[in-house]
Each structure stands twice: as C-alpha cells, then as structure tokens.
Scaffold this motif. Structure first.
Motif, short mmCIF file in Angstrom:
data_model
loop_
_atom_site.label_atom_id
_atom_site.label_comp_id
_atom_site.label_asym_id
_atom_site.label_seq_id
_atom_site.Cartn_x
_atom_site.Cartn_y
_atom_site.Cartn_z
N GLY A 45 52.52 48.20 34.68
CA GLY A 45 51.51 49.04 34.03
C GLY A 45 52.07 49.65 32.77
N GLU A 46 51.27 50.49 32.14
CA GLU A 46 51.67 51.21 30.93
C GLU A 46 52.23 50.28 29.85
OE1 GLU A 46 52.57 55.62 31.28
OE2 GLU A 46 53.97 54.68 32.66
N SER A 47 51.45 49.28 29.49
CA SER A 47 51.88 48.33 28.46
C SER A 47 50.97 48.34 27.24
CB SER A 47 51.94 46.92 29.05
OG SER A 47 50.66 46.54 29.56
N HIS A 48 49.74 48.85 27.40
CA HIS A 48 48.75 48.87 26.32
C HIS A 48 48.20 50.29 26.18
CE1 HIS A 48 48.92 44.64 27.44
NE2 HIS A 48 48.25 44.33 26.36
N PHE A 49 48.23 50.81 24.96
CA PHE A 49 47.80 52.19 24.75
C PHE A 49 46.92 52.32 23.51
CE2 PHE A 49 51.62 52.65 27.23
CZ PHE A 49 51.31 53.68 28.09
N THR A 50 46.11 53.38 23.52
CA THR A 50 45.39 53.83 22.34
C THR A 50 45.85 55.26 22.07
OG1 THR A 50 43.44 52.49 22.78
CG2 THR A 50 43.13 54.40 21.36
N VAL A 51 46.17 55.54 20.81
CA VAL A 51 46.60 56.87 20.39
C VAL A 51 45.62 57.37 19.34
CG1 VAL A 51 48.37 58.16 19.11
CG2 VAL A 51 49.05 56.52 20.86
N GLU A 52 45.08 58.55 19.59
CA GLU A 52 44.27 59.26 18.59
C GLU A 52 45.08 60.48 18.20
OE1 GLU A 52 40.46 60.16 20.24
OE2 GLU A 52 40.10 58.08 20.80
N ILE A 53 45.41 60.60 16.92
CA ILE A 53 46.28 61.67 16.48
C ILE A 53 45.77 62.26 15.16
CG2 ILE A 53 47.87 59.98 15.45
CD1 ILE A 53 50.16 61.98 16.06
N VAL A 54 45.79 63.59 15.10
CA VAL A 54 45.45 64.32 13.87
C VAL A 54 46.68 65.14 13.52
CG1 VAL A 54 43.94 66.02 12.80
CG2 VAL A 54 43.02 64.43 14.51
N SER A 55 47.20 64.92 12.32
CA SER A 55 48.41 65.62 11.90
C SER A 55 48.38 65.92 10.41
CB SER A 55 49.64 64.75 12.21
OG SER A 55 50.81 65.34 11.68
N ALA A 56 48.87 67.09 10.04
CA ALA A 56 48.99 67.45 8.63
C ALA A 56 49.95 66.50 7.91
CB ALA A 56 49.46 68.90 8.50
N ALA A 57 50.83 65.87 8.65
CA ALA A 57 51.77 64.91 8.06
C ALA A 57 51.04 63.73 7.43
CB ALA A 57 52.75 64.41 9.12
N PHE A 58 49.79 63.51 7.79
CA PHE A 58 49.02 62.38 7.27
C PHE A 58 48.24 62.70 6.00
CE2 PHE A 58 48.76 61.07 11.97
CZ PHE A 58 49.96 60.38 11.89
N GLU A 59 48.23 63.96 5.58
CA GLU A 59 47.50 64.33 4.36
C GLU A 59 48.05 63.52 3.19
OE1 GLU A 59 44.82 66.04 3.95
OE2 GLU A 59 44.72 67.29 5.75
N GLY A 60 47.15 62.89 2.46
CA GLY A 60 47.53 62.12 1.28
C GLY A 60 48.12 60.76 1.57
N GLU A 61 48.24 60.40 2.83
CA GLU A 61 48.80 59.11 3.22
C GLU A 61 47.68 58.12 3.54
OE1 GLU A 61 51.96 58.31 3.14
OE2 GLU A 61 52.74 60.32 2.79
N ASN A 62 47.89 56.85 3.19
CA ASN A 62 46.89 55.85 3.53
C ASN A 62 47.05 55.40 4.98
OD1 ASN A 62 48.89 53.79 3.66
ND2 ASN A 62 48.62 53.29 1.51
N ARG A 63 46.13 54.58 5.43
CA ARG A 63 46.11 54.13 6.82
C ARG A 63 47.41 53.44 7.21
NH1 ARG A 63 45.06 49.38 9.14
NH2 ARG A 63 44.36 48.47 7.20
N VAL A 64 47.94 52.60 6.35
CA VAL A 64 49.17 51.86 6.67
C VAL A 64 50.35 52.82 6.81
CG1 VAL A 64 50.80 50.12 5.82
CG2 VAL A 64 48.34 49.73 5.61
#
Length: 95
Positions: A45-64
């Motif tokens: 088990g525990e081999s496939h995951f989905t992560v939803e994350i909101v972080s200030a570290a992502f401000e100004g960063e593109n998806r990649v």
C-alpha cells in the motif's frame, strides 16, 4: 474514493512538506487502492498519492517550479517508496 491520511508514508510526506514548505493548507490523500493490479502498485500500500498544498513559498513561481519544490522535499520517498504523486500546488494569493 481516496483514503484519508493514515499510514507511515503519508505521515512522512506530511512531515517533509510541512518542514520544507510551511504550508497554510496541506492535504495528503492515499490513492493506492485505485491502482490495485496496475503497474507500480505496491502490495504494502501507500504507493500512489495526491497532494494539495498551499504555501507562500509558491508566490511568483510557475507550476513546474512548484512541482519541483514538492519533488525535492519528497525525493527519498519518490526514489524508494512512492510510485506516483499528483500535485496541486498553489500560492495563498490564488485562493
């Protein structure tokens, strides 16, 4: 339906992302059961995951760049334990 955060791998994902990216919001879902019998399925088990994350570290960063930041934080798990990871990463200003 995805299972809620319960196992040790999901807990380690949560710990690593929390320590590295200091999220305002984080959801880790174990999607492994949906992949039973498919390539990459791990009988432990525990081999496939989905992560939803909101972080200030992502401000100004593109998806990649955001996905790379998550992948860096989880690199040892992605190498040895996690087969697939879906990432939804947002900055607080996008909510």
């Amino acid at each position: 339906m995805s299972e809620p955060l319960t196992g040790p791998v999901a807990a380690e994902i949560t710990r690593r992302l929390t320590e590295t990216l200091h999220p305002a919001h984080l959801v880790v879902r174990d999607d492994s059961e949906q992949h039973r019998g498919h390539a990459g399925h791990d009988p432990r088990g525990e081999s496939h995951f989905t992560v939803e994350i909101v972080s200030a570290a992502f401000e100004g960063e593109n998806r990649v760049a955001r996905q790379r930041a998550v992948n860096r934080a989880l690199a040892p798990l992605l190498k040895d334990r996690v087969h697939a990871l879906a990432i939804k990463a947002m900055a607080p200003s996008e909510l």
